[in-house]
Write an enzyme that holds these catalytic residues in place. Structure first.
Site, mmCIF file in Angstrom:
data_model
loop_
_atom_site.group_PDB
_atom_site.id
_atom_site.type_symbol
_atom_site.label_atom_id
_atom_site.label_comp_id
_atom_site.label_asym_id
_atom_site.label_seq_id
_atom_site.Cartn_x
_atom_site.Cartn_y
_atom_site.Cartn_z
ATOM 1 N N LYS A 45 0.902 -1.036 -0.228
ATOM 2 C CA LYS A 45 -0.143 -0.191 0.109
ATOM 3 C C LYS A 45 1.034 1.309 0.056
ATOM 4 C CE LYS A 45 -3.205 -2.328 2.964
ATOM 5 N NZ LYS A 45 -3.804 -2.298 4.526
ATOM 6 N N GLY A 46 2.013 1.007 0.253
ATOM 7 C CA GLY A 46 2.892 2.311 0.737
ATOM 8 C C GLY A 46 3.065 3.317 -0.405
ATOM 9 N N GLU A 101 8.108 2.237 -5.730
ATOM 10 C CA GLU A 101 8.047 1.620 -4.389
ATOM 11 C C GLU A 101 8.522 2.794 -3.374
ATOM 12 O OE1 GLU A 101 7.388 -0.460 -1.936
ATOM 13 O OE2 GLU A 101 8.688 -2.241 -2.123
ATOM 14 N N ASP A 105 14.981 -0.947 1.842
ATOM 15 C CA ASP A 105 15.666 -1.180 3.012
ATOM 16 C C ASP A 105 16.669 -2.358 2.642
ATOM 17 O OD1 ASP A 105 16.567 -1.383 5.554
ATOM 18 O OD2 ASP A 105 14.748 -1.858 6.591
ATOM 19 N N LYS A 133 17.055 3.497 2.799
ATOM 20 C CA LYS A 133 17.799 3.626 3.887
ATOM 21 C C LYS A 133 19.249 3.159 3.363
ATOM 22 C CE LYS A 133 14.399 3.048 7.090
ATOM 23 N NZ LYS A 133 13.914 1.996 7.735
ATOM 24 N N PHE A 154 13.051 4.140 11.567
ATOM 25 C CA PHE A 154 11.787 3.836 11.275
ATOM 26 C C PHE A 154 11.032 5.075 10.850
ATOM 27 C CE2 PHE A 154 7.324 2.261 11.720
ATOM 28 C CZ PHE A 154 7.486 1.335 10.810
ATOM 29 N N VAL A 155 10.462 5.283 9.751
ATOM 30 C CA VAL A 155 9.931 6.400 9.386
ATOM 31 C C VAL A 155 8.485 5.937 8.863
ATOM 32 C CG1 VAL A 155 12.097 7.521 8.594
ATOM 33 C CG2 VAL A 155 10.636 6.072 6.924
ATOM 34 N N ASP A 161 3.663 3.344 6.950
ATOM 35 C CA ASP A 161 2.513 2.989 8.235
ATOM 36 C C ASP A 161 3.226 2.322 9.350
ATOM 37 O OD1 ASP A 161 2.997 0.278 6.990
ATOM 38 O OD2 ASP A 161 1.490 -0.504 8.461
ATOM 39 N N ARG A 167 -0.235 6.478 7.440
ATOM 40 C CA ARG A 167 -0.186 6.358 6.097
ATOM 41 C C ARG A 167 -0.543 7.949 5.376
ATOM 42 N NH1 ARG A 167 1.327 1.272 4.132
ATOM 43 N NH2 ARG A 167 0.095 -0.622 5.127
HETATM 44 P P1 5GP Z 1 13.156 -4.337 2.086
HETATM 45 O O1 5GP Z 1 12.593 -5.393 1.297
HETATM 46 O O2 5GP Z 1 13.709 -3.436 1.144
HETATM 47 O O3 5GP Z 1 13.815 -4.746 3.248
HETATM 48 O O4 5GP Z 1 11.790 -3.518 2.716
HETATM 49 C C1 5GP Z 1 10.897 -2.769 1.766
HETATM 50 C C2 5GP Z 1 9.622 -2.606 2.524
HETATM 51 O O5 5GP Z 1 9.798 -2.549 4.149
HETATM 52 C C3 5GP Z 1 8.788 -1.241 2.208
HETATM 53 O O6 5GP Z 1 8.045 -1.559 1.132
HETATM 54 C C4 5GP Z 1 8.293 -0.892 3.647
HETATM 55 O O7 5GP Z 1 6.832 -1.846 3.690
HETATM 56 C C5 5GP Z 1 9.141 -1.908 4.835
HETATM 57 N N1 5GP Z 1 9.739 -0.797 5.357
HETATM 58 C C6 5GP Z 1 11.198 -0.687 5.334
HETATM 59 N N2 5GP Z 1 11.628 0.439 6.135
HETATM 60 C C7 5GP Z 1 10.371 0.956 6.787
HETATM 61 C C8 5GP Z 1 10.307 2.124 7.490
HETATM 62 O O8 5GP Z 1 11.228 2.844 8.214
HETATM 63 N N3 5GP Z 1 9.094 2.431 7.719
HETATM 64 C C9 5GP Z 1 7.912 1.841 7.288
HETATM 65 N N4 5GP Z 1 6.765 2.327 7.794
HETATM 66 N N5 5GP Z 1 8.043 0.432 6.477
HETATM 67 C C10 5GP Z 1 9.359 0.267 5.921
#
Ligand code: 5GP
Length: 182
Positions: A45-46, A101, A105, A133, A154-155, A161, A167
């Site tokens: 949803k982000g 996206e 992270d 990140k 964490f944002v 969310d 959101r």
């Molecule tokens: P990755 O697969 O790159 O580790 O993570 C991506 C997903 O993790 C993002 O689409 C998001 O949903 C979640 N995520 C990663 N860091 C954050 C953060 O700081 N805050 C929030 N709300 N979601 C995050």
């Protein structure tokens, strides 16, 4: 009920900064796809506020589709397995696709989506990530378009969310200590 603003510790990106950056990203896309009609794939949803803002800022023809993927649990984190909860409506073979996206992270979600969508034979496949990140050590994903780098905290806000809340904040910030478990 008090406002969401009361839960925010620090605003990292203001509404104005976000709006200006999304305008710049849309202009880059308009320039790069001047003779093509890109298909923007929003990852739910982000990415929903980003998609709305991009849609209004893009001047050239563009199409939109959406996917929803599950967040991996701790067990699947290392394997990089991501479950598709909602797939695209249309066929992307021969299309110029841009995955949009909210944040990258570990890179696992995007690297899975890249592999999955590449297998469907698009003419081109690029990534737009609104935020990143610093610790992308796990998997490298090439970001063609990138909004902002944020620290390894964490944002929430602008689509992001915590337990489905925040959101709808028009800016990106951190939560006050104690509001988030773990
Ligand atoms: P990755 O697969 O790159 O580790 O993570 C991506 C997903 O993790 C993002 O689409 C998001 O949903 C979640 N995520 C990663 N860091 C954050 C953060 O700081 N805050 C929030 N709300 N979601 C995050």
């Amino acid at each position: 009920m008090t406002g969401l603003d009361d839960d925010i510790d620090e605003v990292l990106l203001t509404q104005q900064a976000i709006s200006a950056r999304v305008g710049e990203l849309a202009a880059e896309i308009d320039r790069d796809y001047a003779d093509r009609e890109p298909l923007l794939v929003g990852v739910l949803k982000g990415a929903f506020p980003l998609m709305g803002d991009l849609a209004r800022a893009l001047q050239g023809p563009a199409q939109f589709d959406f996917m929803a993927v599950s967040s991996y649990g701790s067990a699947t984190r290392t394997s990089g397995v991501v479950r598709i909860l909602k797939d695209l409506e249309g066929d992307i073979a021969g299309r110029d696709v841009i995955i949009c996206e909210d944040i990258v992270d570990s890179g696992l979600t995007l690297s899975y989506l890249l592999r999955n969508l590449r297998a469907r034979g698009p003419a081109s496949l690029e990534i737009l990530s609104f935020l990143s990140k610093p610790d992308q050590t796990r998997v490298h994903v090439p970001l063609r378009y990138h909004g902002f780098a944020v620290p390894d905290v964490f944002v929430v806000g602008y689509g992001l969310d915590y337990q489905e809340r925040y959101r709808n904040l028009p800016y990106v910030g951190t939560l006050k200590p104690g509001l988030r478990a773990g």
